[in-house]
Design an enzyme around this catalytic site. Structure first.
Site, PDB file in Angstrom:
ATOM      1  CB  SER A 130      -3.665  -5.080   0.326  1.00 32.92           C
ATOM      2  OG  SER A 130      -3.929  -4.259  -0.321  1.00 32.92           O
TER       3      SER A 130
ATOM      4  CG  HIS B 104      -3.235   1.656  -1.570  1.00 34.65           C
ATOM      5  ND1 HIS B 104      -2.137   1.688  -2.476  1.00 34.65           N
ATOM      6  CD2 HIS B 104      -3.578   0.251  -1.694  1.00 34.65           C
ATOM      7  CE1 HIS B 104      -1.792   0.527  -2.553  1.00 34.65           C
ATOM      8  NE2 HIS B 104      -2.698  -0.364  -2.415  1.00 34.65           N
TER       9      HIS B 104
ATOM     10  CG  ASN C 185       0.559  -2.927  -1.371  1.00 32.83           C
ATOM     11  OD1 ASN C 185       1.400  -3.907  -1.462  1.00 32.83           O
ATOM     12  ND2 ASN C 185      -0.096  -2.313  -2.170  1.00 32.83           N
TER      13      ASN C 185
END
Length: 306
Positions: free
Chosen positions: A94, A108, A110
């Protein structure tokens, strides 16, 4: 699907991403390896790699974790109530990168695997993950590039996956209490095993491998754009939305906290400088106003003209 193969891939992905961002930033990520001893609530190990105060990244972190626990927390069984209380194994990578320059978007990503181990039954394994972009200023060509890269990564696994995962991302990264999206989305999936273990893992790898091609060209386009205190203040204000989402809605954050995970690694995603301003509104027609009025709305980005 052997968990050792998944672990090997995830550790390699983490290092490839960190090495690339170190090259772009010019700084070095701090490495913090950790192990949970027998007898603790969770057992396992991980590697947190983090940079703060860099030339490119004001804060950035890329985590690997591999844990086992006696009981799946509620956030992991939200869509699988029949597995509530089962022992589990989970591993994943992540990352969140918060650039210094407000014209470079926060990102972001993950990719993760869960395996529930119910007593007297075969293990139940599924995958989740995705990536999403949170810009502070609106650039259509960045959004088009990001979404087209996501689409191309998923295309070998069926043309229906990108639109499905894009819609899921738009719905998931949404602040219901403010009735606004967190960013311009990307792709998101969870509880995914419908292609079978091997092919589902192949799809997970395709998403992980697409991260650098999706993000690095945007960084290179925007990192040298001049900015001032106005842009930094707006960046801090919008980062407040990021914090709100992570603490109120994010399943990964909730899973980590509910399962007794490592708090420093879980909250590494928080931006280093953030602000809240009471009922503040940007000036009509300004670039700041355009972000929320025109840009942060679900669109068919792959068909848009950059």
């Amino acid at each position: 699907m052997e968990s050792s193969a998944i672990r090997t891939y995830l550790l390699g992905l983490q290092q490839q991403i960190v090495t690339t961002l170190e090259r772009l930033d010019g700084g070095t990520f701090m490495r913090d390896g950790w192990t949970r001893a027998p007898g603790e609530r969770l057992q396992g190990d991980g590697l947190t790699q983090c940079i703060e105060g860099g030339a490119l990244l004001e804060r950035g972190g890329c985590n690997f974790s591999h844990v086992r626990g006696p009981q799946l927390p509620p956030s992991a069984t939200q869509h699988r109530p029949e597995l509530a209380g089962a022992p589990f194994e989970a591993m994943g990578v992540s990352l969140v990168f918060h650039p210094l320059n407000p014209y470079v978007p926060t990102v972001h990503m993950n990719v993760r695997m869960f395996s529930a181990l119910p007593a007297g039954r075969e293990p139940v394994t599924w995958f989740g993950g995705g990536m999403d972009l949170t810009p502070y200023y609106a650039f259509e060509d960045d959004a088009v590039h990001f979404h087209r890269t996501c689409r191309d990564a998923l295309a070998p696994f069926g043309p229906e996956l990108y639109p499905r995962f894009k819609r899921w991302c738009d719905e998931y990264f949404f602040l219901k209490h403010r009735n606004e999206p967190r960013g311009i989305g990307g792709v998101f999936f969870d509880d995914f095993a419908e292609l079978g273990p091997e092919r589902s893992f192949d799809m997970l790898r395709a998403v992980g491998d697409a991260f650098l091609p999706a993000y690095v060209p945007i960084v290179e386009r925007r990192r040298s754009m001049p900015y001032g205190e106005r842009e930094r203040e707006f960046q801090a204000y919008r980062r407040g939305r990021y914090v709100e989402f992570n603490l109120v809605y994010d399943r990964g954050t909730l899973f980590g906290l509910q399962s007794g995970g490592r708090t420093e690694s879980i909250l590494m995603s928080m931006p280093p400088r953030v602000a809240w301003r009471y009922d503040w509104k940007p000036a009509p027609g300004s670039p700041e106003a355009r972000l929320t009025s025109d840009f942060l709305r679900p669109r068919d980005w792959v068909s848009a003209s950059p």
